[in-house]
Every structure is written in C-alpha cells, then in structure tokens.
Design an enzyme around this catalytic site. Structure first.
Site, PDB file in Angstrom:
ATOM      1  N   ARG A  87      26.683  38.275  12.931  1.00  0.00           N
ATOM      2  CA  ARG A  87      27.126  38.703  14.264  1.00  0.00           C
ATOM      3  C   ARG A  87      28.648  38.613  14.351  1.00  0.00           C
ATOM      4  O   ARG A  87      29.305  38.011  13.510  1.00  0.00           O
ATOM      5  CB  ARG A  87      26.504  37.811  15.347  1.00  0.00           C
ATOM      6  CG  ARG A  87      26.842  36.362  15.155  1.00  0.00           C
ATOM      7  CD  ARG A  87      26.645  35.507  16.373  1.00  0.00           C
ATOM      8  NE  ARG A  87      26.852  34.097  16.037  1.00  0.00           N
ATOM      9  CZ  ARG A  87      28.021  33.508  15.877  1.00  0.00           C
ATOM     10  NH1 ARG A  87      29.143  34.206  16.005  1.00  0.00           N
ATOM     11  NH2 ARG A  87      28.100  32.222  15.576  1.00  0.00           N
ATOM     12  N   GLY A  88      29.190  39.172  15.417  1.00  0.00           N
ATOM     13  CA  GLY A  88      30.601  38.998  15.674  1.00  0.00           C
ATOM     14  C   GLY A  88      30.890  37.594  16.174  1.00  0.00           C
ATOM     15  O   GLY A  88      29.987  36.845  16.535  1.00  0.00           O
ATOM     16  N   PHE A  91      32.342  30.256  15.015  1.00  0.00           N
ATOM     17  CA  PHE A  91      31.279  29.259  14.888  1.00  0.00           C
ATOM     18  C   PHE A  91      30.655  28.948  16.245  1.00  0.00           C
ATOM     19  O   PHE A  91      31.336  28.912  17.267  1.00  0.00           O
ATOM     20  CB  PHE A  91      31.830  27.948  14.306  1.00  0.00           C
ATOM     21  CG  PHE A  91      32.000  27.958  12.821  1.00  0.00           C
ATOM     22  CD1 PHE A  91      30.912  27.780  11.973  1.00  0.00           C
ATOM     23  CD2 PHE A  91      33.252  28.150  12.261  1.00  0.00           C
ATOM     24  CE1 PHE A  91      31.071  27.780  10.595  1.00  0.00           C
ATOM     25  CE2 PHE A  91      33.426  28.155  10.892  1.00  0.00           C
ATOM     26  CZ  PHE A  91      32.331  27.973  10.051  1.00  0.00           C
ATOM     27  N   THR A  92      29.354  28.699  16.224  1.00  0.00           N
ATOM     28  CA  THR A  92      28.689  28.185  17.417  1.00  0.00           C
ATOM     29  C   THR A  92      27.581  27.235  16.994  1.00  0.00           C
ATOM     30  O   THR A  92      27.200  27.180  15.819  1.00  0.00           O
ATOM     31  CB  THR A  92      28.137  29.313  18.309  1.00  0.00           C
ATOM     32  OG1 THR A  92      27.824  28.782  19.603  1.00  0.00           O
ATOM     33  CG2 THR A  92      26.876  29.937  17.713  1.00  0.00           C
ATOM     34  N   ALA A 162      27.144  31.244  25.493  1.00  0.00           N
ATOM     35  CA  ALA A 162      27.834  31.973  24.425  1.00  0.00           C
ATOM     36  C   ALA A 162      27.206  33.349  24.230  1.00  0.00           C
ATOM     37  O   ALA A 162      26.032  33.564  24.552  1.00  0.00           O
ATOM     38  CB  ALA A 162      27.768  31.179  23.122  1.00  0.00           C
ATOM     39  N   GLY A 164      27.070  36.585  21.246  1.00  0.00           N
ATOM     40  CA  GLY A 164      27.397  37.113  19.924  1.00  0.00           C
ATOM     41  C   GLY A 164      26.463  38.265  19.613  1.00  0.00           C
ATOM     42  O   GLY A 164      25.247  38.132  19.788  1.00  0.00           O
ATOM     43  N   ILE A 176      22.506  35.984  23.428  1.00  0.00           N
ATOM     44  CA  ILE A 176      23.157  34.971  24.247  1.00  0.00           C
ATOM     45  C   ILE A 176      22.502  33.614  24.028  1.00  0.00           C
ATOM     46  O   ILE A 176      21.379  33.524  23.534  1.00  0.00           O
ATOM     47  CB  ILE A 176      23.101  35.329  25.744  1.00  0.00           C
ATOM     48  CG1 ILE A 176      21.660  35.311  26.267  1.00  0.00           C
ATOM     49  CG2 ILE A 176      23.739  36.698  25.990  1.00  0.00           C
ATOM     50  CD1 ILE A 176      21.536  35.543  27.767  1.00  0.00           C
ATOM     51  N   CYS A 193      33.733  28.787  18.930  1.00  0.00           N
ATOM     52  CA  CYS A 193      34.334  30.113  19.117  1.00  0.00           C
ATOM     53  C   CYS A 193      35.826  30.121  18.818  1.00  0.00           C
ATOM     54  O   CYS A 193      36.554  31.019  19.262  1.00  0.00           O
ATOM     55  CB  CYS A 193      34.067  30.640  20.529  1.00  0.00           C
ATOM     56  SG  CYS A 193      32.303  30.771  20.897  1.00  0.00           S
TER      57      CYS A 193
END
Length: 244
Positions: A87-88, A91-92, A162, A164, A176, A193
């Site tokens: 994904r775009g 880090f999450t 978040a 992505g 999300i 992020c």
C-alpha cells in the site's frame, strides 16, 4: 479554513449498478499474510467481474506493516513481525482493539479518482466517529483522521485512524484502521506514518474516555458507509461472519 479534500466528497461515490457490496465481519484475529492473499484474490475477481465488491472488517494480531514510502529509520524497534504491504504510506501498527476495514471497491464503476476516494475514506471515518460525538478532522499535510488535544497543549493533535490504499485495475485494496481500544504503547516501536513532530501522537476511543465496543463501531461504520458510498445489499446483509 476549508481543506482542499473537502471539495472532493461533493460528488457521488456510489456504484451506478452492480450486485451489491458484501459486508463481512471476521471475529477471530486474521494473520496478515492470509488477509493480504485474500485481498489480492478478491480484488482480481472483482476486476474480472466474477465477485461482488467487499468491505471486510477484522482485527490482526500485533504487527507492523510498511508502505511503499517507508524509511528503514522509522522502524525504531521491531517488537512485532513486520510485513511489506504494497500500500501507499509508511509504517503503521495493527493489533487487537483496532478495527481494520479492508475495502475492495471497483472504482472504475464508481468514480476513478484516487484523491476523491481517499477523501471519501476520510469522510467514512469522520462520520463514524461523529456517532460517538468525536470530532475527527482531516489535515492537508497529514494523512489519516485527527482529533485536537487541547488537554496536551496548544496545537497538539492525535491520530485516531489511519488510511492506506492500493489500486490494481481500478479495484481498491487495504483501507482504514480505527483505534478503538488498542495498546497504544505498541505504536512506540515505529514512527507512525513518518511523523516525528512531538505535537502529533496517537489516540483511541478508549484513550478519549469513551467506553465504545467493537460492535458499536461496526454498526456506526456500516451506517457511515451507506451514507458515503451507497447501500450494501444482497449477501451484504450477513452482518457477522467468522472465518478461520
């Protein structure tokens, strides 16, 4: 001040026609590799016209994912497994107490506009949070949805959700993640992020003092989805499903 993305949600994002959107809730934790493989397969089937669109609500065991813009220096401590996501973003963290929503929607038949799609994901989150009297806000220079924290100081804000995404043949993947009641200390293993400014942290509904259950959030999410993206119907009326 009006955010530029506010103007992107003024046009309809619902599908003109089709078999409806499947709404799936998985009660058990889903391994990230399994979710990614399932997303890829379903997105391909949607693009081929052999499966309906899908909104999949789930939780992951504790893990970190890296986006296509992730910097190695933003992984401070690999406390949990780290997965490249495709994904775009950067880090999450995903883990128990966080409602992850993967949306596999055919944007070719809705509105083939990536920026508008992201704006509508923001609106989905903002509308969901409003059901609990939480004012979520979008920021032009920061992805995700934020809440102001005057209790922490002037100009302080925390991310509560978040975003992505990835598109393949105009079918969306990923989506999300709303922090309901996750262990917020787990975010300390990364620079979420890529945002290093100490004024910007992470929060959750529980952290804001709201005794909200995951089921409560799921109901609000579905209502918000129908408001932003259009009605779910057909097989979508299976409100809960457990998969292994």
């Amino acid at each position: 001040m009006v955010n530029a993305r506010d103007t992107l949600i003024s046009l309809p994002f619902s599908a003109a026609s089709g078999p409806g959107v499947e709404w799936r809730i998985t009660d058990s934790y889903v391994a990230y590799e399994d979710a990614l493989a399932a997303m890829e397969a379903r997105a391909a089937a949607i693009a081929d016209g052999t499966a309906p669109e899908l909104v999949w609500l789930l939780e992951h065991p504790p893990l970190y994912t890296s986006g296509t813009s992730a910097k190695a220096s933003d992984l401070i401590e690999a406390r949990f497994p780290v997965f490249p996501s495709g994904r775009g973003g950067q880090f999450t963290y995903h883990g128990p107490g966080q409602r992850v929503v993967y949306l596999m929607l055919d944007l070719k038949h809705r509105r083939p506009d990536v920026r508008a799609y992201v704006a509508n994901l923001e609106e989905l989150i903002i509308t969901t949070l409003a059901a609990f009297n939480v004012r979520g806000e979008r920021r032009e220079d920061r992805v995700g949805v934020w809440v102001k924290r005057p209790d922490k100081g002037d100009g302080y804000e925390d991310k509560i959700a978040a975003i992505g995404v990835r598109l393949k043949r105009w079918v969306s993947m990923h989506g999300i993640a709303i922090n309901v009641e996750p262990e917020l200390s787990h975010f300390a293993g990364i620079v979420p992020c890529g945002i290093e400014d100490s004024r910007y942290g992470v929060t959750s509904l529980a952290d804001l003092g709201l005794p909200v259950t995951m089921h409560d959030v799921d109901i609000a999410l579905r209502q918000a989805f129908e408001q932003v993206f259009g009605e779910v119907h057909g097989v979508a009326d299976q409100m809960a499903e457990t998969t292994n």
